[in-house]
Design an enzyme around this catalytic site. Structure first.
Site: not given
Ligand SMILES: [Zn+2]
Length: 324
Positions: A47, A85-86, A182, A225, A268-271
């Site tokens: 990101s 990303d973004h 988030g 996302h 998409n997996i971040d948190s």
């Protein structure tokens, strides 16, 4: 590699490619170990916030090193994509293309429709000269993620997708059907409560909107996302060891599993990995207050993230064994 072949196979095969964000070495190691062990294609996401945090040159060479690391782990033909990303401007996307990324996202979804098309097309025209694939976005997700934030969401309008995809030439489309960025994807008011456990139950994804989009664009790669599940075990662990994450709630994994079987081919997996990392570190700090070697708490954090990534690959996205 770019995402073209990955996505074509994923749509045909009824699974989705995991797109995991990384900001540091432990995260990258965990992602690569999980992907190599399960032989899953994987998208490494950077990101704008990660670029600012870790330095784009360092991240780029870490990703390159990750390919060699994957081979060292016995994964003969790693299928790894390095994706922005973004991206929020032509300049940022161009700089990533020039720098060797294999895929970029231009997120102009907050702009008026025609401006979104114009900016996306400009990025596509540039990126395609270098065989770099481009993800675009139509519709607005709620939530906060690094520098991307919005208080309200607007579902993608199915009547716009053909015009948008045709005029921009984008390779994949991120849509808004109720996912959110988030760890606080929904307010308690948006949820119901499970009478047995007292836990929040989020509103379901708008699968009718997804179906309408797929009807308009048959076989076109769709991206979700904001698709962390916010596993309760990590939230509980964080709270147990002195953290404070009241009522954090994510997207139930059954819904992501269902989406993976459709034209949704990138999730998409971040948190979730942030939660795993924090939970593991907090546990060490609480149980061994004398510990001051970062390897002694980053190591357990890495292990817990790897376990999480493998679980997502095998049980949620269904991508294991797809990159033998
Ligand atoms: Zn996002």
């Amino acid at each position: 590699m770019n995402t073209r072949e990955m996505f074509a196979k994923a749509i045909k095969g009824g699974y989705a490619i995991p797109a995991f964000n990384f900001n540091n070495m432990e995260q990258l190691q965990a992602i690569i170990k999980a992907a190599a062990e399960t032989k899953s294609p994987v998208i490494l996401q950077v990101s704008k916030g990660a670029r600012n945090y870790a330095n784009q040159t360092l991240l780029r060479y870490m990703a390159q090193g990750a390919v060699e690391y994957a081979k060292e782990l016995g994964w003969e033909h790693p299928q790894i994509c390095l994706h922005l990303d973004h991206g929020d401007s032509f300049e940022l996307c161009k700089s990533c293309v020039d720098f060797g990324f294999s895929s970029v996202m231009i997120d102009a979804s907050s702009l008026p429709y025609e401006e979104n098309i114009a900016l996306t097309k400009k990025v596509v025209d540039y990126a395609h000269q270098y065989d770099v694939t481009v993800e675009a976005e139509l519709g607005v997700l709620a939530g906060v993620e690094d520098e991307v934030s919005s208080a309200v969401s607007h579902y993608t309008k199915p009547e716009e997708v053909v015009d948008f995809a045709t005029r921009t030439g984008c390779d994949s489309l991120a849509i808004s059907i109720g996912t959110s960025h988030g760890a606080y994807k929904f307010t308690p008011e948006q949820c119901t409560r499970d009478p047995k456990t007292g836990k929040l139950v989020p509103p379901p994804l708008a699968f009718d909107v997804l179906d309408a989009i797929m009807e308009q664009l048959p076989g076109f790669p769709i991206v979700l996302h904001g698709s962390s599940s916010v596993p309760q075990e990590y939230v509980d662990m964080i709270n147990q060891y002195g953290g404070k994450l009241p009522d954090a709630v994510g997207i139930p994994e059954e819904q992501l599993r269902k989406a993976s079987e459709s034209a949704v081919c990138k999730i998409n997996i971040d948190s979730d990995s942030r939660l795993a990392f924090t939970a593991a570190v907090r546990k060490v700090f609480a149980e061994k207050p004398g510990e001051f070697d970062p390897r002694k708490y980053c190591g357990p954090a890495r292990d817990l993230m790897e376990e999480l990534y493998k679980h997502k690959i095998i049980n949620v996205l269904g991508s294991s064994g797809k990159a033998e």
